[in-house]
Each structure stands twice: as C-alpha cells, then as structure tokens.
Scaffold this active site. Structure first.
Site, PDB file in Angstrom:
ATOM      1  N   TYR A  71      15.598  30.132   7.617  1.00 60.79           N
ATOM      2  CA  TYR A  71      14.328  30.728   8.057  1.00 60.79           C
ATOM      3  C   TYR A  71      14.193  30.696   9.570  1.00 60.79           C
ATOM      4  O   TYR A  71      14.539  29.700  10.218  1.00 60.79           O
ATOM      5  CB  TYR A  71      13.150  29.968   7.455  1.00 60.79           C
ATOM      6  CG  TYR A  71      12.927  30.251   5.988  1.00 60.79           C
ATOM      7  CD1 TYR A  71      12.630  31.540   5.546  1.00 60.79           C
ATOM      8  CD2 TYR A  71      13.013  29.229   5.051  1.00 60.79           C
ATOM      9  CE1 TYR A  71      12.422  31.793   4.191  1.00 60.79           C
ATOM     10  CE2 TYR A  71      12.791  29.467   3.706  1.00 60.79           C
ATOM     11  CZ  TYR A  71      12.505  30.760   3.284  1.00 60.79           C
ATOM     12  OH  TYR A  71      12.285  30.998   1.955  1.00 60.79           O
ATOM     13  N   LYS A 122       0.841  -1.208   0.000  1.00 59.72           N
ATOM     14  CA  LYS A 122       0.000   0.000   0.000  1.00 59.72           C
ATOM     15  C   LYS A 122       0.871   1.251   0.000  1.00 59.72           C
ATOM     16  O   LYS A 122       2.091   1.163   0.231  1.00 59.72           O
ATOM     17  CB  LYS A 122      -0.907  -0.027   1.228  1.00 59.72           C
ATOM     18  CG  LYS A 122      -0.151  -0.016   2.545  1.00 59.72           C
ATOM     19  CD  LYS A 122      -1.057  -0.343   3.719  1.00 59.72           C
ATOM     20  CE  LYS A 122      -0.261  -0.378   5.008  1.00 59.72           C
ATOM     21  NZ  LYS A 122      -1.068  -0.821   6.153  1.00 59.72           N
TER      22      LYS A 122
HETATM   23  C1  LIG Z   1      -0.191  -1.800   6.660  1.00 61.03           C
HETATM   24  C2  LIG Z   1      -0.695  -3.028   7.296  1.00 61.03           C
HETATM   25  C3  LIG Z   1       0.185  -4.074   7.598  1.00 61.03           C
HETATM   26  C4  LIG Z   1       1.674  -3.991   7.396  1.00 61.03           C
HETATM   27  O1  LIG Z   1       2.260  -3.516   8.579  1.00 61.03           O
HETATM   28  P1  LIG Z   1       3.844  -3.421   8.735  1.00 61.03           P
HETATM   29  O2  LIG Z   1       4.007  -2.950  10.126  1.00 61.03           O
HETATM   30  O3  LIG Z   1       4.313  -2.450   7.720  1.00 61.03           O
HETATM   31  O4  LIG Z   1       4.383  -4.776   8.500  1.00 61.03           O
HETATM   32  C5  LIG Z   1      -0.342  -5.237   8.117  1.00 61.03           C
HETATM   33  N1  LIG Z   1      -1.663  -5.360   8.340  1.00 61.03           N
HETATM   34  C6  LIG Z   1      -2.528  -4.372   8.083  1.00 61.03           C
HETATM   35  C7  LIG Z   1      -3.968  -4.583   8.364  1.00 61.03           C
HETATM   36  C8  LIG Z   1      -2.082  -3.170   7.569  1.00 61.03           C
HETATM   37  O5  LIG Z   1      -2.945  -2.192   7.316  1.00 61.03           O
END
Ligand SMILES: *Cc1c(COP(=O)(O)O)cnc(C)c1O
Length: 366
Positions: A254, A35
């Site tokens: 800044y 994702k």
């Molecule tokens: C994003 C996600 C993961 C992956 O988690 P990591 O800590 O990056 O391994 C696993 N399960 C769900 C439901 C997620 O949304």
C-alpha cells in the site's frame, strides 16, 4: 491448515522472572502487576506461574473479577481504586484491596460505612501529577483513613515519572519529597515500578510493583530484559504464506512506500496490524525468517506484511517467521516504531492464537 500466527507464552520463564525480581529486592513484598491482560500475555493464564507473588495488581474492576473467576488465593489490588461508589460493593464481594488517591473516594468510602478495609493503599502525588493526594495533605488524609473502623494498615504509595531514566533529577526529587511528607507516618512504603526496581535500591522499601520486567522485558532504553537477567515471556511468530520477487524499481504494498533497489525475493508473512503488529513499522525493521534477520519491505497491512528475503536465500513457503521473542527483543522492535515495548505487548489482538509453555508447579515447600 489454520493460520499459524501464534503468541507463545513461556510460563516457566514468567515464574523465573518473578524469582529474579525477588533476588533484586530481597527484603520487599512483591506486587505482580497483571493489568491489561497481563501486558497482553493473558491474565488467567499467567496466574499459576505467579503463585509466589504477594499481591496481584490490576487497573480495572473487570480485571479483578477475572482473577476472582479462577482459583487464586493471592490478594488483589485495584491500582486506581474505585471509579464510583457502586464499585465498593464489588470491592467487598470480591475481597479486593484498593488505592485511595482522590477526595471523592474518601467520601464514597465514608458514606458507605467504611466496611472491611483492612489494608488501604494511600497514593500521594510526589511530582508525576497524574493520581494522588497533594503531599501537603498526606498527614491529614492518613489520619482520616486510620480512623476508619477495621483499618489495620495504610500503605504509603507514590509513582515515579522518570524511573526508566537512571540519574534523572525527578527520581531523587520525588523520593525526597515523598520521604519528607510521610516522615513519622505509620505504614509501609510502595514506590518502585520496574524502572526503579532496577535503578534505585533506595526506593525498594517494603513493597515493589513489578510489571514489565516480570514479562522479561526492560523499561530502560539501553538494556534489554535479557541484559538484566530476565527471560522474554512472549514470542510472536507467524509464517511465510507466499514468496514472490520484485525487480529493481518496483514497489511493494500500500502507498508504494517501499521501492526495490535491486531484484530480490519477497516473503509475505501472515501477520498485520489486525494482529497488533503496528502499521507504521518502518522499512528495514528486522523480522526473523527461519532465524535469519530480514528487513521489512513495504507498509504493514491488516493481515500481512512483506519482507526482503535477500538475507535468507533458503526461505520456503510455510517457513517460520518471528516478529519478536527471545532471539529478537521486543525492545528493539518498539524502538524501531518509536514506541515502548509495553504498547506492543498490550496490543497483540485476540485474532492471534495463544499457546503456552506449561508451568508445572514445583512441590510445595514444607
Ligand atoms: C502499571 C503500573 C506499574 C508497573 O509498571 P512497570 O513499569 O510495568 O513495572 C507500577 N505502578 C503503577 C501505579 C502502575 O500503574
């Protein structure tokens, strides 16, 4: 000359990290979580190196569509399921799998005639209190889904709130609650994200969900991905576009946040918050100038940041600068700005040029 602000994606390392996940959970199927543009690494770029994953998991329909736009035989799962009834058409068109976590989704699916869902992912809330059916409803919803025509398997899922903290009481509590609520229900289990994969072998079960660790980064506070046998997949580099000097008492940048305690050279680096390097990064955060750690000096601006070059007397115009990568863990940089590496990786902006270390697919196994 173009602006040399570059994220280099090491695809062979990504493939090796996936093998490392397999070694950690040898009996589990592996869901590669891709994702948010594969945690900022580039979704379609990463797919060839993830060919041996058992499933690819995304958060949104758009991400799923992106996978379907390339040649990829791996099943794809929508981690949050459909967000309205219309998305079920796309689920069918693109042959996606989806999580069911809410009563509204059950209704949409039943009203649409429950078409062609062979494997359904049933998400239960064991204490995270974000997504998932209450545990008391597990049995009833499981039965209801099993009655849909064409359903062959219901995977029982839950998500830990504190998996990155080994020994946190929530982990055992959630695991026990889940096991109690699902006792006797048919179907594989899917509980572990990266944190639980590392910390709790009893939560590996039939399916694991590997996200951050695939990219060579650790979710734990005290250990880096490298400490755990993973290789960072992304390195973020830029270069010096100016070298100046300040006298003691002069400020830089800044808000005049930084004031020089003594005369020193100042390196101006072509990367800023417009590229995803956080504006609130504190003075002193390490930046590698030609391999040598130099402290950030002054507020990060949109296109540039400034470093104290006292540690790198040889620095010259055009020299390479590394913001994070194998020699400077993104975990360290995230901690410096009080966030997690997930966020830094995801927020690298499209202005950054992406290059890749090519993944040459090994010969197919016979
Ligand atoms: C994003 C996600 C993961 C992956 O988690 P990591 O800590 O990056 O391994 C696993 N399960 C769900 C439901 C997620 O949304």
């Amino acid at each position: 000359m173009s602006r040399n602000t570059v994220a280099t994606i090491n695809l062979p390392a990504l493939a090796r990290n996936l093998e490392r996940v397999r070694a950690l959970a040898p009996n589990a199927n592996i869901m590669a979580v891709v994702k948010a543009d594969a945690y900022g690494h580039g979704l379609t770029r990463c797919i060839p190196a993830l060919q041996s994953a058992d499933l690819l998991a995304v958060a949104t329909m758009r991400e799923a569509r992106e996978i379907r736009s390339v040649d990829c035989e791996i099943p794809v799962l929508l981690l949050e399921g459909v967000t309205d009834a219309d998305e079920l058409d796309e689920v069918n068109e693109f042959k996606l799998e989806h999580v069911v976590h809410h009563a509204a989704q059950l209704q949409w699916i039943e009203q649409s005639g429950c078409r062609s869902h062979q494997r359904i992912w049933l998400k239960l809330n064991s204490g995270m209190n974000r997504l998932g059916f209450p545990l008391e409803q597990a049995r009833e919803v499981h039965q209801r889904i099993q009655a849909w025509p064409g359903v062959e398997e219901v995977v029982l899922m839950t998500h830990f709130a504190c998996a990155d903290q080994p020994g946190h009481a929530m982990n055992q509590l959630q695991r026990e609650r889940f096991d109690q609520a699902t006792a006797g229900l048919e179907g594989p289990h899917c509980l572990s994200n990266s944190g639980a994969l590392i910390n709790d072998a009893s939560a590996h079960r039939e399916w694991v969900r590997a996200g951050l660790m695939l990219y060579g980064v650790s979710p734990l506070d005290q250990q880096t991905g490298h400490d755990l046998g993973f290789e960072p997949v992304m390195r973020l580099d830029s270069q010096l576009i100016a070298i100046n000097a300040v006298e003691a008492g002069e400020s830089i940048g800044y808000g005049a946040r930084y004031t020089a305690a003594h005369h020193h050279r100042v390196g101006v680096v072509a990367i800023g918050y417009g590229d995803g390097y956080p504006r609130n990064m504190p003075d002193g955060t390490p930046v590698l100038v030609k391999g040598q750690p130099c402290p950030l000096a002054g507020r990060v601006s949109m296109d540039m940041l400034t470093v104290d070059l006292s540690n790198q007397p040889d620095a010259a115009l055009g020299d390479p600068v590394t913001l994070w990568g194998p020699d400077l863990p993104v975990e360290t940089i995230a901690a410096a700005v009080d966030t997690i590496p997930y966020e830094l990786l995801c927020r690298v902006s499209p202005r950054v040029r992406y290059e890749e270390i090519e993944y040459l697919r090994s010969k197919p196994r016979n």
